[in-house]
Scaffold this motif. Structure first.
Motif, short mmCIF file in Angstrom:
data_model
loop_
_atom_site.label_atom_id
_atom_site.label_comp_id
_atom_site.label_asym_id
_atom_site.label_seq_id
_atom_site.Cartn_x
_atom_site.Cartn_y
_atom_site.Cartn_z
N ASP A 37 0.86 -1.19 0.00
CA ASP A 37 0.00 0.00 0.00
C ASP A 37 0.89 1.23 0.00
OD1 ASP A 37 -1.92 1.93 0.26
OD2 ASP A 37 -2.98 0.94 1.91
N VAL A 38 0.92 1.94 -1.12
CA VAL A 38 1.81 3.09 -1.29
C VAL A 38 1.45 4.21 -0.32
CG1 VAL A 38 2.64 4.83 -2.92
CG2 VAL A 38 2.19 2.51 -3.72
N GLU A 39 0.17 4.52 -0.19
CA GLU A 39 -0.25 5.66 0.62
C GLU A 39 -0.04 5.45 2.12
OE1 GLU A 39 -4.23 6.21 -0.79
OE2 GLU A 39 -3.58 7.64 -2.31
N GLU A 40 -0.09 4.20 2.59
CA GLU A 40 0.05 3.91 4.02
C GLU A 40 1.50 3.68 4.44
OE1 GLU A 40 -2.50 4.01 6.28
OE2 GLU A 40 -3.68 4.73 4.58
N SER A 41 2.44 3.75 3.50
CA SER A 41 3.83 3.44 3.79
C SER A 41 4.51 4.54 4.62
CB SER A 41 4.61 3.25 2.49
OG SER A 41 5.97 3.06 2.76
N ALA A 42 5.28 4.11 5.62
CA ALA A 42 6.05 5.04 6.44
C ALA A 42 7.51 5.08 6.00
CB ALA A 42 5.96 4.64 7.91
N GLY A 43 7.89 4.18 5.11
CA GLY A 43 9.28 4.08 4.65
C GLY A 43 9.64 5.04 3.54
N ILE A 44 8.64 5.76 3.01
CA ILE A 44 8.90 6.73 1.94
C ILE A 44 8.20 8.04 2.26
CG2 ILE A 44 9.37 5.15 0.03
CD1 ILE A 44 6.47 5.13 -0.68
N SER A 45 8.80 9.13 1.77
CA SER A 45 8.26 10.46 2.04
C SER A 45 7.04 10.74 1.16
CB SER A 45 9.34 11.52 1.79
OG SER A 45 9.64 11.58 0.41
N GLU A 46 6.35 11.83 1.46
CA GLU A 46 5.16 12.21 0.67
C GLU A 46 5.53 12.50 -0.78
OE1 GLU A 46 1.94 12.10 1.61
OE2 GLU A 46 2.69 11.28 3.49
N GLU A 47 6.68 13.14 -0.97
CA GLU A 47 7.14 13.45 -2.33
C GLU A 47 7.41 12.16 -3.11
OE1 GLU A 47 11.15 15.20 -4.39
OE2 GLU A 47 10.55 16.09 -2.48
N GLU A 48 8.04 11.20 -2.43
CA GLU A 48 8.34 9.91 -3.07
C GLU A 48 7.06 9.14 -3.36
OE1 GLU A 48 12.77 8.84 -1.31
OE2 GLU A 48 11.01 8.39 -0.06
N LYS A 49 6.08 9.23 -2.47
CA LYS A 49 4.79 8.57 -2.69
C LYS A 49 4.13 9.09 -3.96
CE LYS A 49 3.72 7.62 2.14
NZ LYS A 49 2.85 7.92 3.27
N SER A 50 4.12 10.42 -4.11
CA SER A 50 3.47 11.00 -5.29
C SER A 50 4.22 10.62 -6.56
CB SER A 50 3.37 12.52 -5.16
OG SER A 50 4.65 13.10 -5.08
N ARG A 51 5.55 10.53 -6.50
CA ARG A 51 6.33 10.13 -7.67
C ARG A 51 6.03 8.67 -8.03
NH1 ARG A 51 11.42 11.83 -6.62
NH2 ARG A 51 11.22 13.62 -7.95
N ILE A 52 5.94 7.79 -7.02
CA ILE A 52 5.64 6.38 -7.26
C ILE A 52 4.25 6.23 -7.86
CG2 ILE A 52 5.12 4.18 -6.09
CD1 ILE A 52 7.46 4.78 -4.21
N ILE A 53 3.27 6.94 -7.31
CA ILE A 53 1.90 6.86 -7.82
C ILE A 53 1.84 7.34 -9.27
CG2 ILE A 53 -0.42 7.86 -7.57
CD1 ILE A 53 0.06 7.74 -4.50
N GLU A 54 2.59 8.38 -9.58
CA GLU A 54 2.60 8.92 -10.94
C GLU A 54 3.28 7.95 -11.91
OE1 GLU A 54 4.88 12.51 -13.22
OE2 GLU A 54 4.09 12.96 -11.23
N LYS A 55 4.44 7.43 -11.52
CA LYS A 55 5.21 6.56 -12.43
C LYS A 55 4.59 5.17 -12.59
CE LYS A 55 9.27 8.75 -13.40
NZ LYS A 55 10.61 8.60 -12.92
#
Length: 133
Positions: A37-55
């Motif tokens: 679950d990308v959005e619930e992850s604590a191992g990545i920052s908010e910026e990284e989450k948005s980049r992962i969701i986009e890519k």
């Protein structure tokens, strides 16, 4: 990105594998399914989450969950290793920032070379014409 933290947040599920293998396939759950679950992850920052969701938009479910499967081996443990490694590679690749393209102009020599080639080609084709016309 904290690799160990990401691997702790992943949910693994063993399911029965498809394909050839006879009776063994019908009674063992060797295929491993990984859910992250990308959005619930604590191992990545908010910026990284948005980049992962986009890519990885095409690979994510509607709830932004990444699901990967591995049934390469008959061993559940090996499949778990394969899918974990693939997961980390996919996330790292999604987090890479693209290089910024620097605008360049063709050099004077390259322009001259192009025009010279163009002229030679035109002369070659003109030489093919019927001289009487």
């Amino acid at each position: 990105m904290d690799r160990e933290q990401l691997l702790r947040e992943v949910n693994y599920k063993a399911v029965k594998s498809s394909g050839p293998g006879g009776q063994h396939v019908n009674k063992t759950a060797s295929k491993v399914e990984l859910q992250f679950d990308v959005e619930e992850s604590a191992g990545i920052s908010e910026e990284e989450k948005s980049r992962i969701i986009e890519k990885l938009e095409s690979r994510l479910t509607k709830g932004n969950i990444l699901i990967l499967q591995s049934d390469e081996s008959r061993s559940q443990h090996k499949n778990k290793e394969y899918v974990s490694q693939r997961f980390l590679n996919i996330v790292e690749e999604a987090l890479k920032k693209p290089k910024i393209r620097k605008k360049t102009r063709p050099s004077k020599a390259s322009k001259m070379k192009r025009l010279k080639k163009k002229k030679m080609n035109a002369e070659k084709k003109a030489g093919r014409k019927d001289p009487l016309k």
